[in-house]
Design an enzyme around this catalytic site. Sequence first.
Site, PDB file in Angstrom:
ATOM      1  N   LYS A  77       0.827  -1.221   0.000  1.00  0.00           N
ATOM      2  CA  LYS A  77       0.000   0.000   0.000  1.00  0.00           C
ATOM      3  C   LYS A  77       0.859   1.268   0.000  1.00  0.00           C
ATOM      4  CE  LYS A  77      -2.289   0.953   3.805  1.00  0.00           C
ATOM      5  NZ  LYS A  77      -1.843  -0.339   4.312  1.00  0.00           N
ATOM      6  N   THR A 122       3.960   1.528  -0.936  1.00  0.00           N
ATOM      7  CA  THR A 122       4.714   1.568  -2.185  1.00  0.00           C
ATOM      8  C   THR A 122       3.866   2.165  -3.304  1.00  0.00           C
ATOM      9  OG1 THR A 122       5.931  -0.409  -1.483  1.00  0.00           O
ATOM     10  CG2 THR A 122       6.038   0.161  -3.812  1.00  0.00           C
ATOM     11  N   ARG A 174       2.195   7.891   7.385  1.00  0.00           N
ATOM     12  CA  ARG A 174       2.449   7.707   8.813  1.00  0.00           C
ATOM     13  C   ARG A 174       3.930   7.422   9.053  1.00  0.00           C
ATOM     14  NH1 ARG A 174      -0.837   2.779  10.418  1.00  0.00           N
ATOM     15  NH2 ARG A 174      -0.224   2.180   8.319  1.00  0.00           N
ATOM     16  N   LYS A 177       7.750  -6.891   9.934  1.00  0.00           N
ATOM     17  CA  LYS A 177       7.741  -6.248   8.623  1.00  0.00           C
ATOM     18  C   LYS A 177       9.118  -5.807   8.146  1.00  0.00           C
ATOM     19  CE  LYS A 177       4.689  -3.210   7.511  1.00  0.00           C
ATOM     20  NZ  LYS A 177       3.822  -2.016   7.559  1.00  0.00           N
ATOM     21  N   ALA A 180      -3.527   0.665  12.744  1.00  0.00           N
ATOM     22  CA  ALA A 180      -4.940   0.661  12.363  1.00  0.00           C
ATOM     23  C   ALA A 180      -5.706  -0.502  12.971  1.00  0.00           C
ATOM     24  CB  ALA A 180      -5.083   0.621  10.850  1.00  0.00           C
ATOM     25  N   PHE A 198      -3.405  -0.872   7.210  1.00  0.00           N
ATOM     26  CA  PHE A 198      -3.993  -2.192   6.993  1.00  0.00           C
ATOM     27  C   PHE A 198      -5.109  -2.144   5.942  1.00  0.00           C
ATOM     28  CE2 PHE A 198      -2.192  -3.131  11.366  1.00  0.00           C
ATOM     29  CZ  PHE A 198      -1.174  -3.921  10.872  1.00  0.00           C
ATOM     30  N   PHE A 210       3.619  -7.999  -9.092  1.00  0.00           N
ATOM     31  CA  PHE A 210       4.788  -8.744  -8.644  1.00  0.00           C
ATOM     32  C   PHE A 210       5.341  -9.513  -9.845  1.00  0.00           C
ATOM     33  CE2 PHE A 210       3.264  -7.489  -4.653  1.00  0.00           C
ATOM     34  CZ  PHE A 210       4.133  -7.861  -3.637  1.00  0.00           C
ATOM     35  N   TRP A 243       7.149  -0.823  -7.876  1.00  0.00           N
ATOM     36  CA  TRP A 243       8.370  -1.280  -7.193  1.00  0.00           C
ATOM     37  C   TRP A 243       9.538  -1.228  -8.166  1.00  0.00           C
ATOM     38  CZ3 TRP A 243      12.538  -4.376  -7.255  1.00  0.00           C
ATOM     39  CH2 TRP A 243      13.208  -4.613  -6.050  1.00  0.00           C
TER      40      TRP A 243
END
Length: 552
Positions: free
Chosen positions: A68, A70, A91, A102, A270, A298, A378, A406
């Site tokens: 999200k 990214t 954030r 993460k 969240a 999230f 991806f 990405w």
Amino acid sequence: MKDIEIAQQSEMEPIVKVAKRAGLSEDEIEQYGNYKAKIKLPLAARPQTKGKLILVTAINPTPAGEGKSTVTVGLGDALNLLDKKVMIALREPSLGPVMGMKGGATGGGYSQVVPMEDINLHFTGDMHALTAANNTLAALIDNHIYQGNKLNLDPRRVIWKRVLDINDRALRHVVVGLGGLTQGVPREDGFDITVASEMMAVLCLAKDIADLKKRLGQIVVGYTYDKEPVTVNDLGVTGALALLLKDAIKPNLVQTLAHTPAIVHGGPFANIAHGCNSVLATQTALKLADYTITEAGFGADLGAEKFLDIKTPVLGKTPDTIVIVATARALKMNGGVLKTDLDQENVTAVAEGYKNLQKHIKNMQSYNVPVVVAINRFTADTDAELAKIQELCQADGVKAIIANVWAEGGKGAVELATEVLARVEEEHEFSPLYASDDELTVKIDKIVKNIYGGAKVEYGPKAKRQLKEFAKYGWDKLPVCMAKTQYSLSDNAKLLGAPQGFTIHVREFVPKLGSQFVVALTGNVMTMPGLPKVPAADGMDLADDGTISGLY
């Protein structure tokens, strides 16, 4: 190449140059080195612009990854490529997930905010200031009890917890004050993670210093022996807490790899908090840019719902478009595919897992805001899988755009940006999920049935008692912040896809009068997470020359 290696090889612009591009003078920022700055609060005096607000959210997170942040960064860079005046508002990462599951949390690949290492670690010290303010209040509470307890505060009913910005399950339940008469009054206590604290929520919802002090003063720390609430104002320490937050309240200015101005400020989770960056950060971006892109934590069932029902009434601005991020990999997991098999084409599983995305689409459409789906590509995704997602979205009246941010940065999101630019111009009238004067149980019922897809809500004995108490205190019509697992629409992390007919179990409420909402703790969600078996910290290192590795 790893995210951190891409960030380390990038060339950042001096923050003064980034500020100038954003429309800020040198007098309006306070530099923290060459590449970070605080934005001074008098900026609030600037008139509000008619800029567009774009909210980025996602499907329920899976171990497969969604990206999200990214996509948020890539979309901002794409709008920049299209010569639009844009700012990103994100954030701040918490050390909990950075060192836990993460790793880094500043986007990925060629769609990152930098300086990546600084932002993920100590940044400008905001998290430490919040931790210090929170624990100063805790110390003052215990000192008040020890020094005679003029407020008649019942040590058994102190609800203010200490905090730490790291996952430490051993601190969830503790006893303080042991060691004899001079060590304080023994009582049970506990720690939350800093990003779940009310201090964080207050900072993120405050519109200026006066509002910050008002909210701090309203915080309920516990109850007297007569069961009457005791606030920070009652303790007389509002000014001291505000003093500790005098710099933390100022938004932080950084940049993306493509030098798009970005504000990174505030970081409530969240799943156990309200999941949005600060109101001041979003307001500042709206004053400076024609297009502000922000994200909520999230899945859309948590972060986006809280953005729309808790943050926007304070912000005074609703989104002009909502972007929902999904991946073929995550949809395959929701369709029953194991993580080890995600690289194999499985169009059938994509179609089955689409039910999760479909539910989030319908949820966001229910607010009467234009919706766009961003398919974060991806390398193992196949054309057939991506085409199936687009086909299914089209059937639900939503355009799904493939974003390759990405690998390509903003170039990989130009088509997405073009679609967003079209959608933000659509006429619409925002429709809130619930009325502000609805009772707590009505608000929870609407969230559970309309957003989660559940059938009913069950309240535990403590929650039932609290509902009666809150009505007595006049807290029964505050907004509600649901603390729920992020992995499922239900409160059972193992129920993937779009389950129906389930029951949400509310075990306890936490009144947060400074934040002006009530937290509902559901299922077995914890406000102090634990570390996984192999924490991300295990792979981190610092070389002799000061180079960081392992920060993802």
